[in-house]
Every structure is written in C-alpha cells, then in structure tokens.
Design a protein around this motif. Structure first.
Motif, PDB file in Angstrom:
ATOM      1  N   ILE A   1       0.841  -1.204   0.000  1.00  0.00           N
ATOM      2  CA  ILE A   1       0.000   0.000   0.000  1.00  0.00           C
ATOM      3  C   ILE A   1       0.876   1.253   0.000  1.00  0.00           C
ATOM      4  O   ILE A   1       0.650   2.205  -0.772  1.00  0.00           O
ATOM      5  CB  ILE A   1      -0.948   0.004   1.219  1.00  0.00           C
ATOM      6  N   LEU A   2       1.911   1.262   0.853  1.00  0.00           N
ATOM      7  CA  LEU A   2       2.837   2.393   0.899  1.00  0.00           C
ATOM      8  C   LEU A   2       3.498   2.614  -0.456  1.00  0.00           C
ATOM      9  O   LEU A   2       3.696   3.762  -0.889  1.00  0.00           O
ATOM     10  CB  LEU A   2       3.912   2.154   1.964  1.00  0.00           C
ATOM     11  N   ASN A   3       3.827   1.537  -1.120  1.00  0.00           N
ATOM     12  CA  ASN A   3       4.467   1.625  -2.422  1.00  0.00           C
ATOM     13  C   ASN A   3       3.504   2.185  -3.464  1.00  0.00           C
ATOM     14  O   ASN A   3       3.831   3.099  -4.220  1.00  0.00           O
ATOM     15  CB  ASN A   3       4.963   0.235  -2.836  1.00  0.00           C
TER      16      ASN A   3
ATOM     17  N   THR B   1      -3.037   5.462   6.011  1.00  0.00           N
ATOM     18  CA  THR B   1      -2.293   5.759   4.783  1.00  0.00           C
ATOM     19  C   THR B   1      -3.224   6.243   3.683  1.00  0.00           C
ATOM     20  O   THR B   1      -2.940   7.228   2.989  1.00  0.00           O
ATOM     21  CB  THR B   1      -1.521   4.509   4.315  1.00  0.00           C
ATOM     22  N   LEU B   2      -4.343   5.553   3.520  1.00  0.00           N
ATOM     23  CA  LEU B   2      -5.305   5.941   2.478  1.00  0.00           C
ATOM     24  C   LEU B   2      -5.943   7.295   2.787  1.00  0.00           C
ATOM     25  O   LEU B   2      -6.140   8.123   1.892  1.00  0.00           O
ATOM     26  CB  LEU B   2      -6.384   4.873   2.336  1.00  0.00           C
TER      27      LEU B   2
ATOM     28  N   PRO C   1      -8.770   3.789  -4.117  1.00  0.00           N
ATOM     29  CA  PRO C   1      -8.371   3.145  -2.856  1.00  0.00           C
ATOM     30  C   PRO C   1      -8.762   1.671  -2.765  1.00  0.00           C
ATOM     31  O   PRO C   1      -7.998   0.864  -2.230  1.00  0.00           O
ATOM     32  CB  PRO C   1      -9.101   3.977  -1.794  1.00  0.00           C
ATOM     33  N   ILE C   2      -9.930   1.296  -3.276  1.00  0.00           N
ATOM     34  CA  ILE C   2     -10.353  -0.111  -3.205  1.00  0.00           C
ATOM     35  C   ILE C   2      -9.436  -0.987  -4.043  1.00  0.00           C
ATOM     36  O   ILE C   2      -9.025  -2.083  -3.621  1.00  0.00           O
ATOM     37  CB  ILE C   2     -11.819  -0.264  -3.675  1.00  0.00           C
ATOM     38  N   HIS C   3      -9.106  -0.510  -5.223  1.00  0.00           N
ATOM     39  CA  HIS C   3      -8.187  -1.268  -6.086  1.00  0.00           C
ATOM     40  C   HIS C   3      -6.818  -1.398  -5.435  1.00  0.00           C
ATOM     41  O   HIS C   3      -6.185  -2.466  -5.493  1.00  0.00           O
ATOM     42  CB  HIS C   3      -8.056  -0.573  -7.445  1.00  0.00           C
ATOM     43  N   ILE C   4      -6.359  -0.328  -4.795  1.00  0.00           N
ATOM     44  CA  ILE C   4      -5.053  -0.363  -4.117  1.00  0.00           C
ATOM     45  C   ILE C   4      -5.067  -1.404  -2.995  1.00  0.00           C
ATOM     46  O   ILE C   4      -4.135  -2.195  -2.857  1.00  0.00           O
ATOM     47  CB  ILE C   4      -4.704   1.032  -3.574  1.00  0.00           C
ATOM     48  N   LEU C   5      -6.131  -1.422  -2.201  1.00  0.00           N
ATOM     49  CA  LEU C   5      -6.214  -2.384  -1.095  1.00  0.00           C
ATOM     50  C   LEU C   5      -6.188  -3.822  -1.601  1.00  0.00           C
ATOM     51  O   LEU C   5      -5.489  -4.669  -1.043  1.00  0.00           O
ATOM     52  CB  LEU C   5      -7.481  -2.134  -0.281  1.00  0.00           C
ATOM     53  N   SER C   6      -6.968  -4.105  -2.635  1.00  0.00           N
ATOM     54  CA  SER C   6      -7.071  -5.492  -3.114  1.00  0.00           C
ATOM     55  C   SER C   6      -5.807  -5.940  -3.840  1.00  0.00           C
ATOM     56  O   SER C   6      -5.294  -7.039  -3.600  1.00  0.00           O
ATOM     57  CB  SER C   6      -8.286  -5.644  -4.030  1.00  0.00           C
TER      58      SER C   6
END
Length: 431
Positions: A87-89, A267-268, A276-281
C-alpha cells in the motif's frame, strides 16, 4: 541418560550438523531442510508415525499437521505487514520519503548515507521482504554512488537499515508470540534494547568506512530496468504513515493485525489515492506474492518446533541443552555474544531456522521466555545485516557489484559489538 538415549542424542546431533552443512553449502534450501530435519529428529527419538491414543505425540499429527499451523499468528502478521508495504508503495509514500531525504542531504556523502540509512530503516519498519529492499535499493543506491560513496558503503547502508527495520516491523514479532507465548506488549518493551545499540554501531560503521576511504567514483551506470522514478505527489503529512502501526503497538499496546489495518487506513486517508479499493485489493495479492517464501519457511519452522518439543525428542535433547544453558547475567552475555555468528548461514541461533526450536528448548530447560526472546532478537541483528544467505544480501551485493563475503567479513565485527552492547544492557533486566 541411558546408553540408548546417548545414541539417540548423537544421532540427532549428526542429523543437525548434516543439514546445517547442506544449508551452508546451499545444497538444500532451508524451506526443505527444516521439515526434513523435524521428521528425522522425531524418528530417531522414537516418535511414532500414528497412534490410537490422541494424547500421544505422533509424526503425522503433532509434528506435521499441528506443526504446519503452529505459527499461524506469525503467518497472519507477515501477510498483513506485506500488504501494508505494498500500500505504501502504490500510493507513492515510499518514493516520496526517499526524495525528501535526498533533498535534505544535498551533496555531502556522510549526510546522504546517514539520512538514507534512517529513511530506509523507517520504510523497512513498515514493510519487509526482498521486494521492498529492491524498491528502496534501486532508488537510494544510485543516488549514493553518484554522490561519490563507494559500493561497499552503499551496500551496508541498505543492509543496516534492513536490520533496524526488522526490529521495529511489528509483523515479524508474531513469531515470538507463537514460539515463546509472550504478549506483544512485552516484546515492544524490550525492542529498544536490541535496536539502540544496533543503530549507534551502524552509524559508527558507516561513518568509519566513509572516512577511511569509502568514497568512490561519481559516475555509475544503473543496471537496465532500474529507475529511481518520480512517483505521484503525496501530501507531506502522509509521510508519517509507515510509523503508524509501530505507534499503535508501542503506545496503545495493540495487537499486530489491528495495528497494521489502522496503519493501512491511515495511509489511504492521508494520501487520498484515486482508486483506494483497487489499491487495497491489489496490494494484498502482491504482498502475499512478496512473502510467499517466508510463509513457507514459517510452516517449516512450526514443524521443526513441534518436533523438538515432542516429549520423546525433548527427553533426549534437554540434558544437552541444560549443560550449556547460561545461569547468570555474565554467562548469558558471553554465551550469546561469542556464539552470535551462529545466526548466519541458517545456523542454530537463526530465528528463521533452527533458532526458534533452540529458543523453545532453552525455555523448556529453565530459561525465562523473556531472556530467550531478547537473546534471539539481539543475535538476529547479526543475521539480518551480515548473513550471505539472505536474499537481500545477495541482491544488494549483485546490484552494487560488491563481494558478498567482503560484506560479511567487514560487518561481522561491528554486529558482534552491537550484540555485546545489547546483552550488557539487557542481561541484568532479564536475570
């Protein structure tokens, strides 16, 4: 001990030495050596394959089936930690932190090296694994080399940061929860004892080698496919995201998984990414891919743990362990300082190998769980920075075109010094 038990003990010792030799020679990966050792230990000690009595320890049930699930808490922590790192990346925080450090350092080699050491340590405290080392290394190493810092010093900056980051990375603490039954709050209380001496010694090591001649040419060709990348712009306040899980654990005594989840949400919220949802998954899937090897290794460690803790195996090994068990603060200090190199080459004090089983045996023989935890964490600093069998050591040495054995020889005395300082600090607190 009876004559037959001595024969069994010798057999277990020979198997142990055989597999350590195979791992050191890279003839067998640790991921296969640990469960193989576990089965052979159990067979030599007389553990049955199956039994009609559910209370009897067996190879199929106790060692393999239950052992594979032994470190489930640690496995969950590792997965969530890898997820947070991705996520950080993906939101650009990792690269933003490195850019900020480069801007602050200017063109002063010592300042550049130390700022990148601190910066990388913060990043690795939030995310571990080879993927994150590669991501950070491909950015900071070229900057250091073009600033005139030698390949060797650039290498040890990243490797020392891995060591510091590992101590504060809460996702790795779960192995001590599973192995020694300690609460996360206790592990947090003793973290600074392992971390502060390592930080001080690492800074001294970096400065010493730069002043001694650790400056190289300012022109350096980055390997193909590497790029420092500008990354997306993120709000400055979002740069605190990597330390959120650490603060949750240290200040609020929170367990590892909820601390990481709060860190991910923070972070989000602070970085405001577009999807954000795409990043989490996607971060979860890629994070699991990053730590797949470590997950399998933890399964092997769990199997080995259940093997050495089976009553039949313990009865054979415990008398040997008791004969070398430190009985005072000074013997505790000397024992683990002198033997700290046994953490490298997947040796008996390596927490990601035989060390977990040895620690459990120490506790079974009378050492307090806190003393075993502290010793194992401190000695692990040697492994994290100096061990040539680490995948991150191999990558860093290859990327900088450094000799991996030179890194071992030049960092080992410094790491042993940090072990000695930590042992002097902590011995009288745990005895």
């Amino acid at each position: 001990m009876t004559t037959w038990m001595w024969v069994q003990a010798v057999g277990i010792l020979l198997v142990f030495l055989l597999f350590v030799g195979l791992m050191m020679a890279r003839k067998m990966p640790t991921i296969l050596a640990l469960p193989s050792m576990a089965i052979l230990f159990a067979l030599i000690a007389g553990v049955p394959w199956t039994s009609a009595d559910p209370e009897t320890a067996t190879i199929s049930g106790t060692v393999l089936a239950q052992g594979a699930m032994r470190l489930s808490t640690a496995i969950a922590g590792l997965i969530f930690g890898a997820w947070f790192g991705q996520i950080l990346n993906k939101v650009g925080i990792t690269k933003a932190i490195i850019r900020k450090a480069a801007e602050l350092a200017g063109d002063k080699p010592i300042l550049i090296a130390l700022l990148f050491f601190v910066t990388a340590s913060i990043i690795f405290s939030a995310a571990n694994g080879l993927g994150m080392v590669i991501l950070v290394g491909t950015i900071v190493i070229p900057i250091m080399l073009t600033a005139g810092i030698s390949q060797f010093v650039a290498s040890i900056v990243v490797l020392a940061a891995v060591g510091i980051g590992a101590l504060f990375n809460v996702s790795t603490w779960a192995v001590y929860v599973d192995v020694l039954g300690l609460p996360v709050s206790t592990i947090a209380d003793y973290t600074l004892i392992a971390a502060v001496p390592l930080f001080v010694v690492s800074v001294a090591m970096i400065v010493f080698h730069i002043k001694r001649g650790g400056q190289g040419r300012r022109a350096w060709a980055m390997p193909n496919g590497s790029s420092s990348g500008e990354g997306r712009k993120v709000p400055t306040v979002a740069l605190i995201s990597p330390i959120v899980p650490v603060l949750m654990v240290f200040i609020f005594k929170m367990d590892i998984v909820p601390a990481v989840i709060i860190g991910a949400l923070a972070t989000l919220i602070l970085s405001l990414p577009k999807r954000p949802i795409h990043i989490l998954s996607s971060a979860l899937v890629e994070g699991i891919q990053d730590v797949a090897g470590a997950l399998a290794l933890m399964i092997g460690i769990g199997i080995l743990l259940n093997s050495v803790m089976a009553p039949q195996v313990t009865a054979v090994i415990s008398p040997l362990i008791e004969s070398v068990l430190p009985g005072s603060p000074w013997t505790y200090i000397l024992f683990f300082t002198i033997l700290s190199p046994l953490a490298i080459y997947r040796g008996p004090l390596n927490v990601w190998g035989l060390g977990s089983g040895i620690a459990a045996l120490f506790v079974g023989a009378g050492m307090t769980p806190v003393a075993a935890m502290l010793a194992l964490r401190v000695v692990s600093n040697v492994q994290a920075v100096s061990d040539p069998t680490n995948s991150h050591n191999v990558w860093v040495a290859d990327f900088t075109k450094s000799d991996i054995n030179e890194i071992l020889k030049k960092t080992l005395p410094w790491m042993m010094a940090s072990v000695l300082l930590s042992m002097l600090w902590g011995a009288f607190m745990v005895f």
